[in-house]
Design an enzyme around this catalytic site. Structure first.
Site, mmCIF file in Angstrom:
data_model
loop_
_atom_site.group_PDB
_atom_site.id
_atom_site.type_symbol
_atom_site.label_atom_id
_atom_site.label_comp_id
_atom_site.label_asym_id
_atom_site.label_seq_id
_atom_site.Cartn_x
_atom_site.Cartn_y
_atom_site.Cartn_z
ATOM 1 N N ASP A 87 2.664 -8.818 -7.987
ATOM 2 C CA ASP A 87 3.309 -9.631 -8.963
ATOM 3 C C ASP A 87 3.937 -8.609 -10.180
ATOM 4 O O ASP A 87 3.895 -7.867 -10.114
ATOM 5 C CB ASP A 87 2.252 -10.955 -9.425
ATOM 6 C CG ASP A 87 1.323 -10.219 -10.279
ATOM 7 O OD1 ASP A 87 0.111 -9.174 -9.655
ATOM 8 O OD2 ASP A 87 0.805 -10.670 -11.124
ATOM 9 N N GLU A 182 -1.879 -9.551 -10.696
ATOM 10 C CA GLU A 182 -3.011 -8.874 -11.270
ATOM 11 C C GLU A 182 -2.420 -8.735 -12.570
ATOM 12 O O GLU A 182 -2.887 -8.150 -13.289
ATOM 13 C CB GLU A 182 -1.938 -7.139 -10.487
ATOM 14 C CG GLU A 182 -3.839 -6.185 -11.114
ATOM 15 C CD GLU A 182 -2.206 -5.019 -12.606
ATOM 16 O OE1 GLU A 182 -3.454 -4.335 -12.955
ATOM 17 O OE2 GLU A 182 -1.564 -5.978 -13.021
#
EC number: 3.4.11.4
Length: 417
Positions: A87, A182
């Site tokens: 991400d 994350e």
């Protein structure tokens, strides 16, 4: 200094391909992954890993990619995991990334064509001084780049490809883990540790060439909710207790010359309000609390609570709740029990002819929580800089060195076993 969009080697091609997939996570979403589009990159990576020969590579329902490179050593070698997150940060635009390669960087300002106001200057980015002659990749000015952490993904993929092609290099079993979310603090929420089945790990998510990090902040999150008293503003004297103004008073009562991100550095912690919302009757603030020392982190929470209670005494008709919850803890508390994990990382960097820069992270990584979940996991550089912003950049040569360090690590663990 030439600028182009054409990759000249496989690592460049991988990275350029990955950053064009929009994988921004969403802190307001309760799902895992928080955005389905993260699975687009996960599916791509799983396919590439299978094509590489890692036959068990797959994307699970939660958006995690797992894969195994079997060992080729006759020794009993610990299973090592290399991890990066897919991400990108929600702090800057992330859709429609157009990567640009600035060849043979010579110190001049990097002008980003889609927004002339976004200029990457060496004076503001001191690490660029070590990049003269290298190839720098940026976005076009409208988005972040996504080097955080697709540089790490590209380095891992390049290293795996090299190990597959060079079977004469001995190594133990290697696990691959690519995680979602994350950037919003939920990167390992749904990791299947039994499936991963690794002994030690390394996140490839650091910044400066040669850096290895064995220490992070310890982190708590706090939510303050204030219930005030509403009244018609024309007849409010002696009646109204405005929840927004109470909240504002709490924020302005907190220390101004310390315990704020904008006035702290090195090992100094902080209390940081990250969002507020409200109206007369209800107001709410979310905070992050950070420190390298768990005792000091606890003291920051105590100070926040005492500040709130002190302010609330001036508003007897209003009520409040303050909830402080742990987020992650300093991975050094675990890694100090396994010093060889960091030492092997340092040796791998040295073998690549790079100066080792052992550092602490004023933040956290997936490795912070993985360490406490039974996978001691320091963090190694990937070359990403100015992350979470439209000025984000990465050096091709630094990514190549990160891949080389991963290969070195695989060999060192086999040699020491």
């Amino acid at each position: 200094m030439q600028t182009d969009q054409q990759a000249r080697n496989p690592l460049e091609a991988r990275f350029m391909r990955y950053v064009q997939v929009d994988t921004q996570s969403d802190p307001t979403s309760p799902s895992c992954p928080s955005t389905e589009k993260q699975k687009d990159l996960g599916a791509m990576l799983a396919t590439e890993l299978r094509d590489m020969g890692l036959s068990d590579a797959h994307l699970d329902d939660f958006g995690y990619v797992y894969a195994t490179l079997p060992g080729n050593s006759g020794k009993k070698v610990p299973v090592i995991c290399f991890c990066s997150h897919m991400d990108t940060s929600p702090d800057s635009p992330g859709a429609g990334v157009k990567p640009l390669i600035h060849r043979n960087y010579d110190g001049r300002d990097l002008m980003l064509p889609d927004d002339p106001a976004v200029v990457i200057r060496e004076s503001a980015h001191p690490d660029l001084r070590a990049q003269h002659g290298n190839d720098i990749i940026t976005a076009s000015g409208l988005t972040l780049l996504g080097a955080d952490n697709k540089a790490g993904i590209a380095a891992i993929m390049e290293a795996l490809s090299f190990l597959v092609e060079h079977s004469e290099l001995k190594h133990g079993t290697i696990r691959v883990l690519f995680t979602p979310d994350e950037e919003i603090g939920r990167g390992v929420d749904q990791v299947d540790m039994q499936k991963l089945a690794a002994d030690f790990g390394y996140t490839i998510d650091g910044e400066t060439l040669g850096s290895i990090e064995d220490e992070t902040f310890s982190a708590d999150g706090a939510v303050l909710k204030i219930a005030g008293v509403s009244s018609h503003p024309g007849f409010a004297k002696g009646k109204m207790e405005n929840a927004m103004q109470i909240l504002a008073e709490v924020l302005t009562t907190l220390p101004k010359d310390r315990l704020r991100p904008e006035v702290t550095e090195s090992k100094e912690g902080f209390i940081h309000p990250v969002s507020i919302k409200g109206e007369v009757e209800q107001a709410e603030a979310h905070f992050i609390l950070r420190d390298f020392d768990d005792t000091l982190l606890e003291a920051h929470g105590k100070l926040l609570r005492e500040t709130v209670e002190s302010v609330m005494r001036n508003y007897p008709a209003s009520t409040h709740t303050l909830e402080i919850r742990p987020q992650y803890r300093n991975m050094k508390n675990v890694l100090d029990r396994f010093p060889h994990v960091v030492a092997y990382g340092e040796e791998a960097i040295s073998r690549s002819g790079i100066e080792v820069k052992k550092r602490s992270i004023r933040g956290g990584t997936d490795g912070s929580r993985l360490s406490f979940m039974g996978l001691p996991c320091p963090n190694i550089f990937a070359g990403e800089h100015a992350f979470h912003s439209r000025q984000e950049w990465v050096s091709v040569q630094d990514m190549q060195k990160a891949a080389e360090v991963i290969v070195n690590l695989a060999q060192i663990w086999e040699e020491r076993s």
